[in-house]
Scaffold this active site. Sequence first.
Site, PDB file in Angstrom:
ATOM      1  CD1 TRP A   1      22.106   1.703 -24.803  1.00  0.00           C
ATOM      2  CD2 TRP A   1      20.869   3.266 -23.789  1.00  0.00           C
ATOM      3  NE1 TRP A   1      20.820   1.237 -24.736  1.00  0.00           N
ATOM      4  CE2 TRP A   1      20.041   2.173 -24.125  1.00  0.00           C
ATOM      5  CE3 TRP A   1      20.310   4.357 -23.142  1.00  0.00           C
ATOM      6  CZ2 TRP A   1      18.684   2.159 -23.840  1.00  0.00           C
ATOM      7  CZ3 TRP A   1      18.961   4.341 -22.865  1.00  0.00           C
ATOM      8  CH2 TRP A   1      18.158   3.251 -23.215  1.00  0.00           C
TER       9      TRP A   1
ATOM     10  CG  ASP B   1      16.643   9.899 -26.825  1.00  0.00           C
ATOM     11  OD1 ASP B   1      17.043  10.354 -27.911  1.00  0.00           O
ATOM     12  OD2 ASP B   1      16.927   8.757 -26.430  1.00  0.00           O
TER      13      ASP B   1
ATOM     14  CG  ASP C   1      17.739  13.221 -21.664  1.00  0.00           C
ATOM     15  OD1 ASP C   1      18.548  14.031 -22.128  1.00  0.00           O
ATOM     16  OD2 ASP C   1      17.586  12.063 -22.119  1.00  0.00           O
TER      17      ASP C   1
ATOM     18  N   GLY D   1      13.042   8.545 -26.941  1.00  0.00           N
ATOM     19  CA  GLY D   1      13.850   7.426 -27.397  1.00  0.00           C
ATOM     20  C   GLY D   1      13.506   7.049 -28.825  1.00  0.00           C
ATOM     21  CD1 TRP D   2      13.981   2.849 -32.819  1.00  0.00           C
ATOM     22  CD2 TRP D   2      15.236   4.472 -33.680  1.00  0.00           C
ATOM     23  NE1 TRP D   2      14.008   2.673 -34.184  1.00  0.00           N
ATOM     24  CE2 TRP D   2      14.774   3.653 -34.737  1.00  0.00           C
ATOM     25  CE3 TRP D   2      16.046   5.569 -33.984  1.00  0.00           C
ATOM     26  CZ2 TRP D   2      15.094   3.890 -36.072  1.00  0.00           C
ATOM     27  CZ3 TRP D   2      16.373   5.806 -35.317  1.00  0.00           C
ATOM     28  CH2 TRP D   2      15.895   4.973 -36.339  1.00  0.00           C
ATOM     29  CB  THR D   3      10.304   2.789 -29.650  1.00  0.00           C
ATOM     30  OG1 THR D   3      11.300   1.805 -29.894  1.00  0.00           O
ATOM     31  CG2 THR D   3       8.946   2.197 -29.998  1.00  0.00           C
TER      32      THR D   3
ATOM     33  CD  GLU E   1      17.069   8.288 -30.530  1.00  0.00           C
ATOM     34  OE1 GLU E   1      17.240   7.396 -31.401  1.00  0.00           O
ATOM     35  OE2 GLU E   1      17.370   8.120 -29.341  1.00  0.00           O
ATOM     36  CE1 TYR E   2      18.932  11.024 -33.661  1.00  0.00           C
ATOM     37  CE2 TYR E   2      17.968   9.451 -35.199  1.00  0.00           C
ATOM     38  CZ  TYR E   2      18.868   9.745 -34.181  1.00  0.00           C
ATOM     39  OH  TYR E   2      19.687   8.769 -33.690  1.00  0.00           O
TER      40      TYR E   2
ATOM     41  CE1 TYR F   1      24.212   5.587 -28.387  1.00  0.00           C
ATOM     42  CE2 TYR F   1      25.904   6.462 -26.936  1.00  0.00           C
ATOM     43  CZ  TYR F   1      24.575   6.277 -27.242  1.00  0.00           C
ATOM     44  OH  TYR F   1      23.595   6.779 -26.420  1.00  0.00           O
TER      45      TYR F   1
ATOM     46  CG  MET G   1      22.630   9.625 -28.293  1.00  0.00           C
ATOM     47  SD  MET G   1      20.986   8.983 -28.695  1.00  0.00           S
ATOM     48  CE  MET G   1      20.442  10.173 -29.922  1.00  0.00           C
TER      49      MET G   1
ATOM     50  CG  ASP H   1      -0.166  -0.057   2.543  1.00  0.00           C
ATOM     51  OD1 ASP H   1       1.056  -0.359   2.513  1.00  0.00           O
ATOM     52  OD2 ASP H   1      -0.785   0.186   3.592  1.00  0.00           O
TER      53      ASP H   1
END
Length: 699
Positions: free
Chosen positions: A433, A202, A200, A163-165, A204-205, A279, A277, A135
Amino acid sequence: MINLNKHTAFKKTAKFFLGLSLLLSVIVPSFALQPATAEAADSYKIVGYYPSWAAYGRNYNVADIDPTKVTHINYAFADICWNGIHGNPDPSGPNPVTWTCQNEKSQTINVPNGTIVLGDPWIDTGKTFAGDTWDQPIAGNINQLNKLKQTNPNLKTIISVGGWTWSNRFSDVAATAATREVFANSAVDFLRKYNFDGVDLDWEYPVSGGLDGNSKRPEDKQNYTLLLSKIREKLDAAGAVDGKKYLLTIASGASATYAANTELAKIAAIVDWINIMTYDFNGAWQKISAHNAPLNYDPAASAAGVPDANTFNVAAGAQGHLDAGVPAAKLVLGVPFYGRGWDGCAQAGNGQYQTCTGGSSVGTWEAGSFDFYDLEANYINKNGYTRYWNDTAKVPYLYNASNKRFISYDDAESVGYKTAYIKSKGLGGAMFWELSGDRNKTLQNKLKADLPTGGTVPPVDTTAPSVPGNARSTGVTANSVTLAWNASTDNVGVTGYNVYNGANLATSVTGTTATISGLTAGTSYTFTIKAKDAAGNLSAASNAVTVSTTAQPGGDTQAPTAPTNLASTAQTTSSITLSWTASTDNVGVTGYDVYNGTALATTVTGTTATISGLAADTSYTFTVKAKDAAGNVSAASNAVSVKTAAETTNPGVSAWQVNTAYTAGQLVTYNGKTYKCLQPHTSLAGWEPSNVPALWQLQ
């Protein structure tokens, strides 16, 4: 009720995939805000992302995080509610599912379009962990993060949105003042309710890229700045009331395209820092084996045909942000805690820069992706895999000659080169990440050792160097100009100079002379110089120097013959390929300029060219001119008019209409795209297929 694990995508690319899991939702009441703590005094930031789904099958919980290794934890991801749902139905994405927007009790809520909502209420706030009660106001990952902060008061937590999705609605949110206001107000509400220290974004894009079905528009470039400005306004007002500093950051793409599609200098003035990012430069989406996060450009990669190798590397990505006006202290460098693999790679070069059969068929959680702790345990100099080192790119890689698998990754050695780069450039720190990928803390220990986080924050340097003086030409040839100037001064120190040919950056040097090569003989050029410091501040431009290159030695004034037989050999919806018969020249043809109307489209050395980025079903007129080493240019070739291919639609499929009964599985077209009906219904105005993914699925 039954809920589905909503996150299947990692941070930049759809290549990461997590299977859906059935989960039981738990109802919990609201949360009491924890007392604010003072901002940590960090000389470098170490920002680690923690994805909500790590607490599912990966069995990596918030309690497994060592809070002494990071300064900030970015919790991924929250989403944006639109028309009562969130998620992304785009079938090209890794998880084309939507859900009703819910609160921390997993109850459906009615909120305005653009409101930030929990991404997965059950794991975010519902799941009980050791020490929780049934509870208590807030359970789940978010409560665990708050417990971590209670015992580590300098630790900050930030909610990451998108994020990407889940970047499909950012463009819509940023497009109007009303939705920007909603988003910014909801950011404040979210931070206060769940005790986060910042938000933050994110996205994209902006403008282009990301999943095909994402909302996007050319105005994203300016609208993103407006959105961040509104969030900053609301966070500062809330902070004044709450007695704390609320943070605002973004995750940025590392490509030149991202820099061109955003107002980075303006954004940097608004946010606390930018997590770049650096990478996912190469992966299974291409067949040539290459490196996930090369620090430096390796010419051997270009020679092997690796796409965009000269710009797809860490140094080029970071420098692009600095050149765009991001102060070095506000740029936090991304480091991957995972590797990428290919299968069927030839043994030459130990599998590096080879044409492979495709992405790796195995991985830690998804095919083609390997967490670093898994590489430590099962791959690095084990089970037939040998570690190699690329001393130009400053990254390791693995190759198994038996199964012909190549894996690019980062280890403590390559991370050391990246931290040295951070220090040399005066960057703000490192982001990685993600936390569950380094369970032995090997890479986190390296970051912590190299980037001290307990010192005093140096003041942000906003003073630009003085203007370089007495810019002048000291040497001229047919193809080059040498310039010199008097040194600038700076309150901290000048680190270099940018030399501009007109408005374009020609070169960067550390001294007070520069030679610009590759110029055309007998041509006038105008140069200026700007000084820069470690913080990324640029001086005003020097005096302009206008100089003409000399005529080509030997007096070659004869232009090549005009190219002939210009023709189109291929067309797609966005590109046209041309070919022509070679020109001749008394000395030698050095290349061809291809014109789209009167605009230069591309320059090539051969007799074929592909012009990309065109609009579908549109006519274009091209001509080609040859040129030689002396800068002589031929007359134009014959003109050729070519039409790009039209977007394909399903023949016989009717257009969507209002007040029409539709059955499940029925196909319609809307705005040139085909959609499949998911639920029987009678359409109403406002229920257009692109607006209601609960009813329609893009095909």
